[in-house]
Design a protein around this motif. Structure first.
Motif, PDB file in Angstrom:
ATOM      1  N   ALA A  71     -47.143 -52.374  31.230  1.00 29.26           N
ATOM      2  CA  ALA A  71     -46.418 -51.143  30.897  1.00 29.26           C
ATOM      3  C   ALA A  71     -45.224 -51.411  29.983  1.00 29.26           C
ATOM      4  N   LEU A 129     -47.354 -45.659  23.345  1.00 29.07           N
ATOM      5  CA  LEU A 129     -48.459 -46.182  24.148  1.00 29.07           C
ATOM      6  C   LEU A 129     -48.229 -47.637  24.540  1.00 29.07           C
ATOM      7  N   ASP A 133     -51.395 -48.150  29.373  1.00 26.78           N
ATOM      8  CA  ASP A 133     -52.031 -46.880  29.003  1.00 26.78           C
ATOM      9  C   ASP A 133     -53.451 -47.121  28.498  1.00 26.78           C
ATOM     10  N   ALA A 137     -56.982 -45.685  30.140  1.00 22.75           N
ATOM     11  CA  ALA A 137     -57.704 -44.674  29.361  1.00 22.75           C
ATOM     12  C   ALA A 137     -59.165 -44.508  29.769  1.00 22.75           C
TER      13      ALA A 137
END
Length: 150
Positions: A71, A129, A133, A137
């Motif tokens: 992250a 992003l 992420d 997805a």
């Protein structure tokens, strides 16, 4: 345009993000799982290591792992590390500005002004992003598909 180097680097980082905390994996596993030529991947992993995005451990039980939480790794930073500036042309770059030889007035050049907007839009997305992420997805897409199908 994203090069193969940038694409493979992102795939490798997503692969590493999927590992359990403290787990490492071999470059050959990343290469096979993501259909990346091993020699090319080795060079990419070296650049990612030099940029502080991954670390490697030699010997038994060694391999590669993320150096930061997924992250905390921005996609834009990865692309800049591997492919260079995001701007489609040099005169639109913030970090690697290069004037065009044929440009008479940089301030009114419509091509530069347009490509600056493109750069800004790309940067807004890619600098928001993260690798986390990207990892999430496919899961989100599957959940959406399930909800639509009922």
């Amino acid at each position: 345009m994203l090069t193969a180097k940038g694409k493979y680097g992102l795939k490798a980082l997503v692969h590493l993000a999927a590992l359990e905390p403290g787990e490492t994996t071999q470059a050959s596993d990343i290469a096979v799982s993501n259909n990346i030529p091993k020699k090319f991947l080795d060079a990419i992993l070296g650049e990612l290591r030099n940029a502080g995005l991954i670390h490697s451990k030699k010997g038994p039980g060694g391999g590669y792992a993320l150096a930061k939480k997924a992250a905390a790794i921005k996609v834009g930073n990865v692309i800049r590390t591997l492919d260079g500036p995001l701007a489609p042309i040099g005169c639109a770059s913030r970090t690697a500005y290069q004037p065009c030889r044929d440009c008479k007035d940089v301030k009114t050049c419509t091509v530069r002004l347009t490509m600056t907007k493109v750069r800004d839009a790309m940067s807004e997305i890619l600098d928001t992003l993260t690798i986390a992420d990207m990892l999430a997805a496919p899961k989100a897409a599957r959940e959406t598909l399930r909800a639509v199908r009922g």
